[in-house]
Design a protein around this motif. Structure first.
Motif, PDB file in Angstrom:
ATOM      1  N   GLY A  17       0.824  -1.213   0.000  1.00 23.90           N
ATOM      2  CA  GLY A  17       0.000   0.000   0.000  1.00 23.90           C
ATOM      3  C   GLY A  17       0.855   1.258   0.000  1.00 23.90           C
ATOM      4  N   ALA A  18       1.940   1.240   0.767  1.00 26.00           N
ATOM      5  CA  ALA A  18       2.844   2.394   0.794  1.00 26.00           C
ATOM      6  C   ALA A  18       3.511   2.581  -0.569  1.00 26.00           C
ATOM      7  N   ALA A  19       3.910   1.490  -1.195  1.00 33.18           N
ATOM      8  CA  ALA A  19       4.536   1.577  -2.518  1.00 33.18           C
ATOM      9  C   ALA A  19       3.554   2.134  -3.547  1.00 33.18           C
ATOM     10  N   ARG A  20       2.300   1.704  -3.473  1.00 26.93           N
ATOM     11  CA  ARG A  20       1.292   2.215  -4.403  1.00 26.93           C
ATOM     12  C   ARG A  20       1.062   3.708  -4.172  1.00 26.93           C
ATOM     13  N   ILE A  69       1.543  -7.632  -3.185  1.00 28.19           N
ATOM     14  CA  ILE A  69       1.006  -7.379  -4.528  1.00 28.19           C
ATOM     15  C   ILE A  69      -0.489  -7.081  -4.464  1.00 28.19           C
ATOM     16  N   GLY A  70      -1.197  -7.738  -3.559  1.00 22.71           N
ATOM     17  CA  GLY A  70      -2.622  -7.471  -3.405  1.00 22.71           C
ATOM     18  C   GLY A  70      -2.907  -6.030  -3.013  1.00 22.71           C
ATOM     19  N   ALA A  71      -2.079  -5.464  -2.142  1.00 30.07           N
ATOM     20  CA  ALA A  71      -2.270  -4.067  -1.737  1.00 30.07           C
ATOM     21  C   ALA A  71      -1.706  -3.098  -2.774  1.00 30.07           C
ATOM     22  N   PHE A  72      -0.687  -3.533  -3.485  1.00 31.72           N
ATOM     23  CA  PHE A  72      -0.061  -2.686  -4.508  1.00 31.72           C
ATOM     24  C   PHE A  72      -0.996  -2.484  -5.694  1.00 31.72           C
ATOM     25  N   THR A  73      -1.767  -3.494  -6.016  1.00 28.24           N
ATOM     26  CA  THR A  73      -2.707  -3.411  -7.137  1.00 28.24           C
ATOM     27  C   THR A  73      -4.122  -3.538  -6.597  1.00 28.24           C
ATOM     28  N   THR A  74      -4.919  -2.510  -6.758  1.00 25.49           N
ATOM     29  CA  THR A  74      -6.287  -2.571  -6.251  1.00 25.49           C
ATOM     30  C   THR A  74      -7.274  -2.132  -7.315  1.00 25.49           C
ATOM     31  N   PHE A  75      -8.274  -2.927  -7.505  1.00 25.98           N
ATOM     32  CA  PHE A  75      -9.315  -2.621  -8.480  1.00 25.98           C
ATOM     33  C   PHE A  75     -10.118  -1.398  -8.065  1.00 25.98           C
ATOM     34  N   SER A  76     -10.269  -1.201  -6.773  1.00 27.32           N
ATOM     35  CA  SER A  76     -11.071  -0.063  -6.312  1.00 27.32           C
ATOM     36  C   SER A  76     -10.443   1.267  -6.719  1.00 27.32           C
ATOM     37  N   SER A  77      -9.144   1.419  -6.591  1.00 22.31           N
ATOM     38  CA  SER A  77      -8.483   2.666  -6.995  1.00 22.31           C
ATOM     39  C   SER A  77      -8.634   2.894  -8.487  1.00 22.31           C
ATOM     40  N   TYR A  78      -8.477   1.836  -9.241  1.00 21.34           N
ATOM     41  CA  TYR A  78      -8.621   1.923 -10.695  1.00 21.34           C
ATOM     42  C   TYR A  78     -10.028   2.405 -11.069  1.00 21.34           C
ATOM     43  N   THR A  79     -11.023   1.858 -10.439  1.00 23.85           N
ATOM     44  CA  THR A  79     -12.405   2.213 -10.743  1.00 23.85           C
ATOM     45  C   THR A  79     -12.721   3.649 -10.329  1.00 23.85           C
ATOM     46  N   ILE A  80     -12.280   4.044  -9.164  1.00 21.84           N
ATOM     47  CA  ILE A  80     -12.506   5.417  -8.695  1.00 21.84           C
ATOM     48  C   ILE A  80     -11.824   6.415  -9.624  1.00 21.84           C
ATOM     49  N   ASP A  81     -10.596   6.118 -10.030  1.00 26.37           N
ATOM     50  CA  ASP A  81      -9.883   7.027 -10.931  1.00 26.37           C
ATOM     51  C   ASP A  81     -10.621   7.188 -12.261  1.00 26.37           C
TER      52      ASP A  81
END
Length: 124
Positions: A17-20, A69-81
């Motif tokens: 999450g921090a890396a993202r 990797i699960g926290a680094f890649t999140t579908f929710s952020s992609y959708t919100i963006d």
């Protein structure tokens, strides 16, 4: 319940999450795309070569895959963006963002798998 696995997932998720977040700070919206594409490749490569060739302890495997990797890649952020882009009348940019994320993610997963196979990883 395996507490060692839970702690590994939590620690990996903290770091992922921090890396993202840092990717977002550095590259804005495209930091999310970058994180998602790199994560797709990394999870595929991890799954098909590292875990088949190197006997990692379960806690480390789930800490890397599910946690980091699960926290680094999140579908929710992609959708919100994508929704934010549509909300600011940038529909074409939103469309490009969605296509790059989906098609790029598929291509990165495929590339990770093919590289794993080339390096003698698991054949599926």
């Amino acid at each position: 319940m395996n507490w060692k696995n839970c702690l590994a997932v939590a620690g990996g998720a903290f770091l992922g999450g921090a890396a993202r977040y840092l990717c977002g700070l550095l590259w804005g919206l495209w930091g999310d795309v970058t994180a998602n594409l790199v994560g797709c490749f990394a999870l595929s490569f991890l799954t098909y070569v590292i875990l088949t060739r190197i006997p990692l302890p379960e806690w480390l495997s789930v800490g890397l895959g599910t946690g980091f990797i699960g926290a680094f890649t999140t579908f929710s952020s992609y959708t919100i963006d994508a929704l934010k882009l549509v909300g600011t009348h940038l529909e074409v940019t939103a469309g490009i963002y969605v296509v790059i994320s989906l098609l790029g993610g598929f291509l990165c997963v495929t590339a990770g798998y093919l590289l794993a196979r080339a390096l003698g990883g698991e054949h599926r």
